[in-house]
Design an enzyme around this catalytic site. Structure first.
Site, PDB file in Angstrom:
ATOM      1  N   ASP A  43       0.813  -1.220   0.000  1.00 42.86           N
ATOM      2  CA  ASP A  43       0.000   0.000   0.000  1.00 42.86           C
ATOM      3  C   ASP A  43       0.848   1.272   0.000  1.00 42.86           C
ATOM      4  O   ASP A  43       2.011   1.258   0.397  1.00 42.86           O
ATOM      5  CB  ASP A  43      -0.851   0.057   1.274  1.00 42.86           C
ATOM      6  N   ASP A  44       0.191   2.349  -0.364  1.00 43.29           N
ATOM      7  CA  ASP A  44       0.646   3.746  -0.164  1.00 43.29           C
ATOM      8  C   ASP A  44       1.612   4.273  -1.220  1.00 43.29           C
ATOM      9  O   ASP A  44       1.907   5.455  -1.249  1.00 43.29           O
ATOM     10  CB  ASP A  44       1.275   3.987   1.225  1.00 43.29           C
ATOM     11  N   HIS A  93      -5.819   2.923  -3.834  1.00 47.53           N
ATOM     12  CA  HIS A  93      -5.748   3.243  -2.404  1.00 47.53           C
ATOM     13  C   HIS A  93      -6.173   4.701  -2.229  1.00 47.53           C
ATOM     14  O   HIS A  93      -5.705   5.384  -1.331  1.00 47.53           O
ATOM     15  CB  HIS A  93      -4.327   3.004  -1.904  1.00 47.53           C
ATOM     16  N   HIS A  97      -5.204   9.325   0.233  1.00 48.76           N
ATOM     17  CA  HIS A  97      -5.246   8.626   1.518  1.00 48.76           C
ATOM     18  C   HIS A  97      -6.132   9.261   2.595  1.00 48.76           C
ATOM     19  O   HIS A  97      -5.769   9.277   3.781  1.00 48.76           O
ATOM     20  CB  HIS A  97      -3.805   8.475   2.053  1.00 48.76           C
ATOM     21  N   HIS A 187       3.709  -2.211   3.111  1.00 41.99           N
ATOM     22  CA  HIS A 187       3.736  -0.855   2.543  1.00 41.99           C
ATOM     23  C   HIS A 187       5.029  -0.656   1.776  1.00 41.99           C
ATOM     24  O   HIS A 187       6.109  -0.691   2.384  1.00 41.99           O
ATOM     25  CB  HIS A 187       3.595   0.172   3.672  1.00 41.99           C
TER      26      HIS A 187
HETATM   27 NI    NI Z   1      -2.494   3.256   3.461  1.00 46.00          NI
END
Ligand code: NI
Length: 260
Positions: A43-44, A93, A97, A187
């Site tokens: 993620d991210d 995602h 965020h 991540h």
């Molecule tokens: Ni995240």
């Protein structure tokens, strides 16, 4: 080349079979439907560490799912292209965020659509999976995500890599949580996670796990990822080679590719 074959196989399937939605997209000629599999998810990103993870995946012919932030997509377009080339899955995602449960319906839609557009401009494909930031969701998030063509993908193993920022701790968490159907959360923005990937990818393979995308995992476990549905560990009846639709099998065979 492989993509072309799969695209051709998919086109043949669409011509012959009605339930096309059930066939996600088996990207690989190497998946054993009866074997164990896990979905690594990152993620991210993308960011500067993402390339290192992609190199590991390429080295071991493995795939993962990247839940990207739309705002980083254009800057790291080379990473996005590489994900696509390796058969990795690109999920959303959101744009930057936010906690989606705090947003209005139109702000939620904007978060999803801007990210879709950024990804589509590079790969031509619209993400069909959404990982809501912080895992935060409510009825409105599910409804909007569903209407934007997204299934909500949570996780069954939380490595807490963002918190520990420690290679050994991340590796330990993956080893402990590894199980058929596991969806493992990490991540790609953290350097220790990239270093952990260099160890955990071969560890998983040596322990009999096939590293597949979330959509592949769902396909091989006969799970239909519904728009607006929420998924953690993905388990279900293992698809047998005979169940793989014949037109696809024929197209694959005609092109000299081993059946999945
Ligand atoms: Ni995240």
């Amino acid at each position: 080349m492989r993509k072309g074959i799969i695209a051709f196989a998919t086109a043949v399937l669409l011509a012959f079979c009605a339930p096309a939605a059930a066939l996600a997209k088996p990207q690989s000629d190497t998946v054993d439907p009866k074997g164990k599999m896990v979905a690594l998810t990152f993620d991210d990103g993308p960011n500067a560490n993402t390339g290192r993870i992609l190199m590991v995946l390429e080295k071991y012919n493995a795939r993962a799912t990247f839940f990207v932030q739309g705002q980083s997509v254009k800057r790291y377009r080379a990473a996005i292209r590489k994900m696509d080339e390796l058969g990795c899955e690109i999920g959303s995602h959101t744009w930057n965020h936010p906690n989606l449960t705090t947003l209005s319906a139109s702000a939620m839609r904007s978060q999803i659509r801007r990210t879709d557009n950024a990804v589509m401009r590079i790969t031509g494909e619209k993400p069909s999976l959404l990982r809501p930031p912080y895992g935060a969701r409510n009825a409105a998030v599910k409804r909007i995500a569903g209407s934007e063509g997204k299934a909500l993908i949570l996780w069954s193993v939380d490595t807490l890599d963002w918190k520990t920022r420690n290679v050994a701790a991340t590796l330990r968490s993956v080893k402990k949580g590894a199980a058929d159907g596991a969806v493992i959360l990490m991540h790609d923005i953290h350097a220790p996670t990239a270093r952990a990937a260099e160890k955990l990818v071969p560890w998983l393979i040596n322990h009999g796990y096939q590293l597949v995308t979330v959509s592949e995992l769902a396909y091989y476990r006969s799970v239909d990822l519904r728009n607006g549905g929420t998924y953690r560990r993905i388990t279900g009846p293992k698809r047998s080679a005979e169940e793989i639709p014949k037109p696809v099998a024929a197209a694959i065979a005609a092109n000299g590719i081993k059946e999945p």
